[in-house]
Design an enzyme around this catalytic site. Structure first.
Site, PDB file in Angstrom:
ATOM      1  N   ILE A  14       0.620  46.920 -26.635  1.00 54.00           N
ATOM      2  CA  ILE A  14       0.659  47.003 -27.955  1.00 54.00           C
ATOM      3  C   ILE A  14       1.417  48.539 -28.422  1.00 54.00           C
ATOM      4  CG2 ILE A  14      -0.834  47.279 -30.168  1.00 54.00           C
ATOM      5  CD1 ILE A  14      -2.776  45.422 -28.876  1.00 54.00           C
ATOM      6  N   ASP A  88     -14.561  46.268 -18.027  1.00 56.69           N
ATOM      7  CA  ASP A  88     -15.503  45.377 -18.729  1.00 56.69           C
ATOM      8  C   ASP A  88     -16.560  45.111 -17.456  1.00 56.69           C
ATOM      9  OD1 ASP A  88     -13.850  45.280 -20.625  1.00 56.69           O
ATOM     10  OD2 ASP A  88     -13.176  43.300 -20.321  1.00 56.69           O
ATOM     11  N   GLN A 144     -18.562  43.992 -22.990  1.00 50.04           N
ATOM     12  CA  GLN A 144     -17.986  45.297 -23.310  1.00 50.04           C
ATOM     13  C   GLN A 144     -18.824  46.320 -24.280  1.00 50.04           C
ATOM     14  OE1 GLN A 144     -14.142  43.488 -25.186  1.00 50.04           O
ATOM     15  NE2 GLN A 144     -13.102  44.789 -23.823  1.00 50.04           N
ATOM     16  N   TYR A 147     -16.641  49.524 -24.645  1.00 57.51           N
ATOM     17  CA  TYR A 147     -15.286  49.193 -25.281  1.00 57.51           C
ATOM     18  C   TYR A 147     -15.734  49.021 -26.897  1.00 57.51           C
ATOM     19  CZ  TYR A 147     -10.725  47.164 -26.258  1.00 57.51           C
ATOM     20  OH  TYR A 147      -9.347  46.952 -27.024  1.00 57.51           O
ATOM     21  N   LYS A 151     -14.573  51.218 -29.991  1.00 58.71           N
ATOM     22  CA  LYS A 151     -13.960  50.573 -30.796  1.00 58.71           C
ATOM     23  C   LYS A 151     -14.460  50.357 -32.280  1.00 58.71           C
ATOM     24  CE  LYS A 151     -10.032  50.048 -28.685  1.00 58.71           C
ATOM     25  NZ  LYS A 151      -8.934  50.933 -28.856  1.00 58.71           N
ATOM     26  N   PRO A 177      -6.866  44.609 -33.794  1.00 59.10           N
ATOM     27  CA  PRO A 177      -6.066  43.495 -33.366  1.00 59.10           C
ATOM     28  C   PRO A 177      -7.130  42.601 -32.835  1.00 59.10           C
ATOM     29  CG  PRO A 177      -4.835  45.331 -32.378  1.00 59.10           C
ATOM     30  CD  PRO A 177      -6.248  45.844 -33.159  1.00 59.10           C
ATOM     31  N   GLY A 178      -6.782  41.055 -32.649  1.00 57.02           N
ATOM     32  CA  GLY A 178      -7.635  40.402 -31.702  1.00 57.02           C
ATOM     33  C   GLY A 178      -6.919  40.236 -30.475  1.00 57.02           C
TER      34      GLY A 178
HETATM   35  N1  CAA Z   1     -20.045  34.626 -23.890  1.00 54.32           N
HETATM   36  C1  CAA Z   1     -20.985  34.015 -23.402  1.00 54.32           C
HETATM   37  N2  CAA Z   1     -21.078  33.868 -21.919  1.00 54.32           N
HETATM   38  C2  CAA Z   1     -20.213  34.434 -21.305  1.00 54.32           C
HETATM   39  C3  CAA Z   1     -19.000  35.129 -21.779  1.00 54.32           C
HETATM   40  C4  CAA Z   1     -18.916  34.913 -23.169  1.00 54.32           C
HETATM   41  N3  CAA Z   1     -17.883  35.690 -23.820  1.00 54.32           N
HETATM   42  N4  CAA Z   1     -18.354  35.453 -20.599  1.00 54.32           N
HETATM   43  C5  CAA Z   1     -18.984  35.074 -19.513  1.00 54.32           C
HETATM   44  N5  CAA Z   1     -20.009  34.375 -19.745  1.00 54.32           N
HETATM   45  C6  CAA Z   1     -21.046  33.718 -19.265  1.00 54.32           C
HETATM   46  C7  CAA Z   1     -20.406  33.122 -18.051  1.00 54.32           C
HETATM   47  O1  CAA Z   1     -20.075  31.738 -18.576  1.00 54.32           O
HETATM   48  C8  CAA Z   1     -21.392  32.973 -16.939  1.00 54.32           C
HETATM   49  O2  CAA Z   1     -22.299  32.123 -17.122  1.00 54.32           O
HETATM   50  P1  CAA Z   1     -22.860  31.019 -16.067  1.00 54.32           P
HETATM   51  O3  CAA Z   1     -23.393  32.088 -14.994  1.00 54.32           O
HETATM   52  O4  CAA Z   1     -23.941  30.356 -16.752  1.00 54.32           O
HETATM   53  O5  CAA Z   1     -21.975  30.387 -15.708  1.00 54.32           O
HETATM   54  C9  CAA Z   1     -22.131  34.369 -16.912  1.00 54.32           C
HETATM   55  O6  CAA Z   1     -21.705  34.754 -18.176  1.00 54.32           O
HETATM   56  C10 CAA Z   1     -21.261  35.318 -15.990  1.00 54.32           C
HETATM   57  O7  CAA Z   1     -19.828  35.470 -16.213  1.00 54.32           O
HETATM   58  P2  CAA Z   1     -18.777  35.931 -15.196  1.00 54.32           P
HETATM   59  O8  CAA Z   1     -18.893  35.063 -14.083  1.00 54.32           O
HETATM   60  O9  CAA Z   1     -17.383  35.866 -15.664  1.00 54.32           O
HETATM   61  O10 CAA Z   1     -19.586  37.222 -14.617  1.00 54.32           O
HETATM   62  P3  CAA Z   1     -18.809  38.313 -14.105  1.00 54.32           P
HETATM   63  O11 CAA Z   1     -19.896  39.348 -13.794  1.00 54.32           O
HETATM   64  O12 CAA Z   1     -17.862  37.920 -12.945  1.00 54.32           O
HETATM   65  O13 CAA Z   1     -17.971  38.905 -15.051  1.00 54.32           O
HETATM   66  C11 CAA Z   1     -17.205  39.780 -17.134  1.00 54.32           C
HETATM   67  C12 CAA Z   1     -18.476  39.296 -16.267  1.00 54.32           C
HETATM   68  C13 CAA Z   1     -16.877  41.169 -16.600  1.00 54.32           C
HETATM   69  C14 CAA Z   1     -17.975  40.281 -18.649  1.00 54.32           C
HETATM   70  C15 CAA Z   1     -16.165  38.593 -17.364  1.00 54.32           C
HETATM   71  O14 CAA Z   1     -16.797  37.615 -18.023  1.00 54.32           O
HETATM   72  C16 CAA Z   1     -15.274  39.153 -18.331  1.00 54.32           C
HETATM   73  O15 CAA Z   1     -14.213  39.708 -17.921  1.00 54.32           O
HETATM   74  N6  CAA Z   1     -15.222  38.628 -19.715  1.00 54.32           N
HETATM   75  C17 CAA Z   1     -14.146  39.070 -20.627  1.00 54.32           C
HETATM   76  C18 CAA Z   1     -14.422  40.311 -21.390  1.00 54.32           C
HETATM   77  C19 CAA Z   1     -13.402  40.441 -22.456  1.00 54.32           C
HETATM   78  O16 CAA Z   1     -13.052  39.541 -23.127  1.00 54.32           O
HETATM   79  N7  CAA Z   1     -12.796  41.520 -22.421  1.00 54.32           N
HETATM   80  C20 CAA Z   1     -11.757  41.646 -23.331  1.00 54.32           C
HETATM   81  C21 CAA Z   1     -10.541  42.293 -22.551  1.00 54.32           C
HETATM   82  S1  CAA Z   1      -9.293  42.331 -23.799  1.00 54.32           S
HETATM   83  C22 CAA Z   1      -9.563  43.558 -24.824  1.00 54.32           C
HETATM   84  O17 CAA Z   1     -10.450  44.281 -24.416  1.00 54.32           O
HETATM   85  C23 CAA Z   1      -8.367  43.900 -25.900  1.00 54.32           C
HETATM   86  C24 CAA Z   1      -8.985  43.655 -26.918  1.00 54.32           C
HETATM   87  O18 CAA Z   1      -9.243  44.405 -27.915  1.00 54.32           O
HETATM   88  C25 CAA Z   1      -9.323  42.149 -27.599  1.00 54.32           C
END
Ligand code: CAA
Length: 241
Positions: A14, A88, A144, A147, A151, A177-178
């Protein structure tokens, strides 16, 4: 005279789009970066924007870096606090370093940079300070806590500093931003992105970095002088704050 703009983390993602958009709007732009020399060189060669390297989490480094930019380009009129990282993980697994790294790079940096430009802006009776938050600072996000805290924190910072400097011709705003198509979002596991995130975006797609660049150019413009303390959300309808 062309305004001077400084964009932290301005060589990639960005930040790159913000630097490019400000340059296209007629600003002289300085883009800072933290570590990736190769990306910074490629960015500078492609866009003809000067780059400066320092750690925005370090107050003294910000002070010295800003002095260097001002010597090269002149006093900073527009500061864009964009630099940010993710570490994360869920809170029950989060290590103190993962908390601290995100808070210091994403939130301490906003103090470090703004504190070091505010005196000059007050003396010159003009300034634009724009900090890049996130939809996840507005609504929270699984994985997060660090984060989202940083933010959300910069939104409170902005509202306080906006009040303190409104009478001095300085506006202080946030762009939130989203999910934007950058390396940071591409690092989200694909199954999580597809199942948990994309379905929540009514516009039905990721945002483009240029869409955030245009928000920043607007808030940085002389036309936006009556807007201060505001948060401009650009998230495809994912969260309506
Ligand atoms: N809501 C609800 N449940 C969620 C979820 C969510 N958003 N994300 C994951 N889960 C659940 C999974 O479905 C899983 O459930 P089950 O065990 O029932 O299947 C459980 O939580 C564990 O999930 P993971 O297997 O993914 O667990 P992990 O420990 O390997 O990873 C994590 C966890 C690191 C949080 C990973 O899920 C992740 O990276 N999530 C994305 C987080 C995210 O959105 N980050 C944004 C990055 S971009 C950014 O930050 C820019 C911005 O400003 C928008």
């Amino acid at each position: 005279m062309a305004r001077v703009a400084l964009v932290t983390g301005g060589t990639r993602g960005i930040g790159e789009a913000i630097s490019v958009a400000l340059k296209a709007a007629g600003c002289q732009v300085a883009a800072t970066y933290g570590g990736n020399d190769e990306a910074a060189k490629a960015f500078s060669d492609q866009h003809g924007v000067r780059t400066f390297k320092w750690d925005v989490a370090d107050f003294e480094a910000c002070k010295a870096g800003i002095a260097q930019v001002e010597q090269a380009l002149g006093p900073i009129d527009i500061l864009v606090n964009n630099a940010g990282i993710t570490r994360d993980t869920t809170l029950h697994r989060m290590k103190p370093e993962q908390w601290r790294e995100v808070i210091s790079t994403n939130l301490d940096s906003v103090f470090n940079m703004t504190r070091n430009v505010i005196d000059g802006m007050r003396e010159r009776s003009f300034g634009r300070i724009i900090s890049i938050s996130s939809v996840n600072g507005q609504k929270g996000q699984f994985g997060q806590a660090n984060y989202a805290a940083a933010k959300a924190g910069l939104i409170g910072f902005t509202k306080a500093v906006a009040q303190e400097n409104a009478a001095k011709g300085i506006t202080v705003n946030v762009v939130a931003p989203g999910y934007i198509a950058t390396e940071m979002v591409k690092a989200v596991p694909e199954d999580v992105l597809k199942a948990k995130i994309l379905p929540l975006i009514p516009v039905g797609r990721l945002g483009e970095p240029e869409e955030i660049g245009r928000c920043v150019v607007f808030l940085a413009s002389d036309d936006a002088g009556f807007i201060t303390g505001a948060t401009l959300s650009a998230n495809g309808g994912q969260y309506m704050a």
